[in-house]
Design an enzyme around this catalytic site. Sequence first.
Site, short mmCIF file in Angstrom:
data_model
loop_
_atom_site.label_atom_id
_atom_site.label_comp_id
_atom_site.label_asym_id
_atom_site.label_seq_id
_atom_site.Cartn_x
_atom_site.Cartn_y
_atom_site.Cartn_z
N LYS A 13 0.84 -1.22 0.00
CA LYS A 13 0.00 0.00 0.00
C LYS A 13 0.87 1.27 0.00
CE LYS A 13 -2.26 -0.89 3.90
NZ LYS A 13 -1.55 -2.12 4.35
N ARG A 88 -9.51 0.62 8.99
CA ARG A 88 -9.03 -0.69 9.44
C ARG A 88 -10.10 -1.45 10.20
NH1 ARG A 88 -3.24 0.75 9.29
NH2 ARG A 88 -1.97 -1.13 9.42
N ARG A 127 12.08 -5.17 4.66
CA ARG A 127 11.90 -3.78 4.25
C ARG A 127 12.60 -2.78 5.18
NH1 ARG A 127 5.39 -2.73 4.81
NH2 ARG A 127 5.29 -2.75 7.07
N ARG A 161 11.41 -0.60 10.68
CA ARG A 161 10.32 -0.34 11.62
C ARG A 161 10.36 -1.31 12.79
NH1 ARG A 161 4.76 0.48 8.32
NH2 ARG A 161 4.00 -0.54 10.21
N ARG A 172 -0.04 -8.30 13.78
CA ARG A 172 -0.63 -7.35 12.82
C ARG A 172 -1.43 -8.08 11.76
NH1 ARG A 172 4.50 -4.48 10.94
NH2 ARG A 172 3.13 -3.28 9.58
#
Length: 223
Positions: A13, A88, A127, A161, A172
């Site tokens: 996203k 969400r 990432r 992160r 998550r």
Amino acid sequence: MNLVLFGPPGAGKGTQSEFLQAKFGLVKLATGDMLRAAVSSGSPLGRQVQDIMAKGHLVSDIIMINLLQQRIRLPDARRGFILDGFPRTLAQAEALDRMLEDEAMRLDAVIELKVDDAKLIERIAGRFSCAKCGAGYHDSFRQPKMAGICDVCGSKEFIRREDDKAETVAQRLQAYHKKTAPSLPYYKRRGVLVSVDGMADIDEVAHQIEEVLRANKKIAKKG
Ligand code: AMP
């Protein structure tokens, strides 16, 4: 054009909304980025959400709805926006509709990026981003063109992160399946949901999204 990019963490996203922002001049409204900025600044909101985010849980609807409402009222959102990370929950989806109605705006499309869980875990594990400008990279799929130097701003500092650790990612993903995915039928009923194969490579996904937007414009013109 006002869009929601919908999908689990790691679906792409953020990457795709960066492309849309650059290509179509839409404003990216990423609630995760807003919260991370609040945490870094040590604001009361940041202190309130820090632990919740670190555990991979969802921040309460009331906080998130207020946060987005304030942001969507700023004049630049009138240019058209891409929502990344909101809604969400079904309550957030319903609140978004009310907000847009109050502002005489509408949602043109909800683009779901479909990716299976194993792929998400692989993507999230690798990432990282530029500490200065936030440009996103990946160990396997999207390295900076010059090793160790950000393509966008030239910075040499990168960060990973906190909530991308394996144990937090599992939480998550669970939150996505339990609380977020149940909003998909809501958008399907409204006829605004389009699903895109998010397993494809970054450029192919971007191409598919552009096709959706073109089709959407055609429909708007005819109507
Ligand atoms: P993201 O960058 O979108 O993956 O969001 C990072 C974290 O911020 C999430 O794991 C949640 O803890 C929190 N968050 C971001 N957006 C929302 C939202 N719309 N509702 C609840 N929590 C959110």
